[in-house]
Design a protein around this motif. Sequence first.
Motif, mmCIF file in Angstrom:
data_model
loop_
_atom_site.group_PDB
_atom_site.id
_atom_site.type_symbol
_atom_site.label_atom_id
_atom_site.label_comp_id
_atom_site.label_asym_id
_atom_site.label_seq_id
_atom_site.Cartn_x
_atom_site.Cartn_y
_atom_site.Cartn_z
ATOM 1 N N ARG A 109 0.837 -1.209 0.000
ATOM 2 C CA ARG A 109 0.000 0.000 0.000
ATOM 3 C C ARG A 109 0.869 1.256 0.000
ATOM 4 O O ARG A 109 0.550 2.223 -0.700
ATOM 5 C CB ARG A 109 -0.924 -0.007 1.215
ATOM 6 N N LEU A 110 1.958 1.254 0.748
ATOM 7 C CA LEU A 110 2.841 2.410 0.735
ATOM 8 C C LEU A 110 3.484 2.590 -0.639
ATOM 9 O O LEU A 110 3.668 3.720 -1.099
ATOM 10 C CB LEU A 110 3.909 2.287 1.816
ATOM 11 N N VAL A 111 3.793 1.503 -1.304
ATOM 12 C CA VAL A 111 4.298 1.599 -2.677
ATOM 13 C C VAL A 111 3.253 2.279 -3.560
ATOM 14 O O VAL A 111 3.568 3.166 -4.366
ATOM 15 C CB VAL A 111 4.659 0.209 -3.229
ATOM 16 N N GLN A 112 1.984 1.876 -3.410
ATOM 17 C CA GLN A 112 0.923 2.490 -4.208
ATOM 18 C C GLN A 112 0.807 3.986 -3.943
ATOM 19 O O GLN A 112 0.535 4.768 -4.863
ATOM 20 C CB GLN A 112 -0.419 1.816 -3.898
ATOM 21 N N LEU A 113 0.999 4.390 -2.701
ATOM 22 C CA LEU A 113 0.850 5.793 -2.329
ATOM 23 C C LEU A 113 2.046 6.645 -2.748
ATOM 24 O O LEU A 113 1.883 7.818 -3.084
ATOM 25 C CB LEU A 113 0.649 5.913 -0.810
ATOM 26 N N VAL A 114 3.239 6.047 -2.733
ATOM 27 C CA VAL A 114 4.464 6.815 -2.981
ATOM 28 C C VAL A 114 4.885 6.797 -4.447
ATOM 29 O O VAL A 114 5.384 7.799 -4.974
ATOM 30 C CB VAL A 114 5.604 6.277 -2.083
ATOM 31 N N SER A 115 4.678 5.688 -5.135
ATOM 32 C CA SER A 115 5.213 5.558 -6.493
ATOM 33 C C SER A 115 4.679 6.595 -7.484
ATOM 34 O O SER A 115 5.441 7.029 -8.375
ATOM 35 C CB SER A 115 5.006 4.132 -7.031
ATOM 36 N N PRO A 116 3.426 7.064 -7.394
ATOM 37 C CA PRO A 116 3.003 8.112 -8.345
ATOM 38 C C PRO A 116 3.851 9.379 -8.247
ATOM 39 O O PRO A 116 4.160 10.000 -9.269
ATOM 40 C CB PRO A 116 1.552 8.384 -7.930
ATOM 41 N N HIS A 117 4.254 9.756 -7.032
ATOM 42 C CA HIS A 117 5.091 10.944 -6.856
ATOM 43 C C HIS A 117 6.488 10.707 -7.442
ATOM 44 O O HIS A 117 7.080 11.619 -8.040
ATOM 45 C CB HIS A 117 5.186 11.292 -5.377
ATOM 46 N N MET A 118 7.003 9.500 -7.276
ATOM 47 C CA MET A 118 8.313 9.175 -7.844
ATOM 48 C C MET A 118 8.243 9.149 -9.368
ATOM 49 O O MET A 118 9.137 9.651 -10.050
ATOM 50 C CB MET A 118 8.807 7.837 -7.292
ATOM 51 N N ARG A 119 7.171 8.576 -9.907
ATOM 52 C CA ARG A 119 7.029 8.532 -11.371
ATOM 53 C C ARG A 119 6.997 9.934 -11.965
ATOM 54 O O ARG A 119 7.637 10.218 -12.970
ATOM 55 C CB ARG A 119 5.748 7.787 -11.753
#
Length: 271
Positions: A109-119
């Motif tokens: 879930r943290l990957v889902q929340l953080v990865s859009p900002h990294m992308r």
Amino acid sequence: MKVALVTGASSGIGEATAQELQKAGYTVYAAARRVRRMEGLAAKGVRVLEMDVTDDGSMTEGVKKIIAETGRIDVLVNNAGYGSYGAVEDVPLDEARYQFEVNVFGLARLVQLVSPHMREAGRGRIINVSSIGGRIYEPLGAWYHSTKFAVEGLSDSLRLELKPFGVDVVVIQPGGIKTEWGGIAVENLEKTSGGGAYAEQVKQLAGFFSQMDRASEPKVIADVIVKAAEARRPRTRYAAGFGARPVLFARRVLSDRAFDALFLGAMRRFA
């Protein structure tokens, strides 16, 4: 200044990682359920967050807070996790599900929340703390090892998904580390299976775990995490800590039956 989020930061590897990333120049957000236990980190300038990786709301609000305050998350260290042991026959399925919630679904879930900002930024690093237990196995540890095998597989697929966007995914595989993990694992082991048909295996495995006085300090893993965070082209996996490399080598070169015999022989020495 780069920004890092570290989960499970109230003790052990997470606490040490928050400290070392701060020393390396990061703005560090240390997240855990037990905020009081992070007072030492706060005193050193680390920003502390109350976060429960089984509570979607707390994770969502935590990430929003970091973005609102800094506008970025460069490094996510998914460290939160625990070991719950006992025979598959004995462990209640609710406990098995909870271990997956903490060790796998909270991480995801943290990957889902953080990865859009990294992308959107075109850069970032997700560092998932697995274990040598994501490559090996032991009796009475089926649910714990299942979660770590899942983290390994999830991380491999995620690495390919995020590679086109400039986001690296790294797995950390600690060996024996001096943390609360061993005590919690033994406590659950004895509570769950200590008085039944598996009592002899419990005795052997508890004795095996008692050798953790030879384990490495959490800083050993924290230093590797900083190395993975800072590397221009990080490795996909880093194994470190007491016994990590020889154990993984043995698993790689031995057949299943040979590794079974090796591990069971080691356990019997502590009966």
